[in-house]
Design an enzyme around this catalytic site. Structure first.
Site, short mmCIF file in Angstrom:
data_model
loop_
_atom_site.label_atom_id
_atom_site.label_comp_id
_atom_site.label_asym_id
_atom_site.label_seq_id
_atom_site.Cartn_x
_atom_site.Cartn_y
_atom_site.Cartn_z
N ARG A 282 11.76 -0.66 11.58
CA ARG A 282 10.77 -0.39 12.62
C ARG A 282 10.75 -1.52 13.63
NH1 ARG A 282 5.24 1.19 9.69
NH2 ARG A 282 4.64 -0.51 11.02
N ARG B 113 0.10 -8.88 13.86
CA ARG B 113 -0.58 -7.89 13.01
C ARG B 113 -1.36 -8.59 11.90
NH1 ARG B 113 4.47 -4.50 11.45
NH2 ARG B 113 3.12 -3.25 10.13
N ARG C 198 12.26 -4.84 5.66
CA ARG C 198 11.87 -3.47 5.31
C ARG C 198 12.72 -2.44 6.07
NH1 ARG C 198 5.59 -1.82 5.35
NH2 ARG C 198 5.77 -2.07 7.60
N ARG D 37 -11.63 -0.37 8.86
CA ARG D 37 -11.04 -1.64 9.29
C ARG D 37 -12.10 -2.64 9.73
NH1 ARG D 37 -5.23 -1.49 11.02
NH2 ARG D 37 -4.49 0.57 10.48
N LYS E 15 0.84 -1.22 0.00
CA LYS E 15 0.00 0.00 0.00
C LYS E 15 0.87 1.26 0.00
CE LYS E 15 -2.68 -0.68 3.65
NZ LYS E 15 -2.08 -1.88 4.28
#
Length: 222
Positions: free
Chosen positions: A167, A178, A134, A95, A19
């Site tokens: 992160r 998640r 990432r 959501r 995204k």
């Protein structure tokens, strides 16, 4: 680009589906606003708006910001953010089905119903490989990947030369939590939009350029 080219859509996908890569492409192509809920919340809190102060109180206690606050925040952006005149790409909202229903009602009242809900579909195993590699440039939000999209210099942003970070929640255990939350809470949204007839699915395991072409085809703008 023709002036009437505009878009009103929801971008759905699990963490790592792309995204963050595809939303800027949509913004550039349609000159529309990218309404990411996290950014909107931070913006309202930093501006000290009534909604922001209310949201901050809840977040400071570790609570979840209510559906009404989120919908009102989007309403505020649609009314006051000039970039929204060519449309918007909603990311991270809705959501849940109650959120989707409230959003539909609010957009119907404004005469700006959603045109498309595009789901970026990727297997969990591939997401784990993507996310755990990432790298983020904190100031701009630019993202890289150790394997798939490495920076020119190790751990350094291509544009500013500033250091990149990983992160703290981009690790396997945090990601699995998640993903579980995503499957439980957000996947019902896909069924909701399938019923309303605006859902389109894209295989997001493909290279980013191919995914982009697929998204344009889905929304009838290729």
């Amino acid at each position: 680009m023709a002036q009437e080219d505009s878009i009103r859509m929801v971008l759905i996908g699990p963490p790592g589906a792309g995204k963050g890569t595809q939303a800027p492409n949509l913004v550039k192509r349609f000159n529309a606003a990218h309404l990411a809920t996290g950014d909107m919340l931070r913006s309202q809190v930093s501006k000290g708006t009534e909604l922001g102060l209310e949201a901050k109180k809840i977040m400071d206690k570790g609570g979840l910001v209510s559906d009404d606050i989120m919908v009102n925040m989007i309403k505020d952006e649609l009314l006051n953010n000039a970039a929204c005149k060519n449309g918007f790409i909603l990311d991270g909202f809705p959501r849940t089905i109650p959120q989707a229903e409230k959003l539909d009602k609010m957009l119907a009242e404004q005469g700006r119903p959603l045109e498309k809900a595009v789901e970026l579909k990727v297997d969990d195993d591939l997401l784990v490989a993507r996310i755990t590699g990432r790298l983020i440039h904190p100031a701009s939000g630019r993202s890289y990947h150790k394997l798939f999209n490495p920076p020119k210099t190790d751990m350094v942003d291509d544009i500013t030369g500033e250091p990149l970070i990983q992160r703290s929640d981009d690790n396997v255990d945090a990601l699995k939590k998640r993903l579980n939350a995503y499957h439980e809470q957000t996947e019902p949204i896909v069924d909701f939009y399938k019923k309303t007839g605006i859902w389109e699915g894209v295989d997001a395991a493909q290279p980013p350029a191919t995914v982009w072409e697929s998204i344009l085809k889905c929304i009838g703008k290729n």
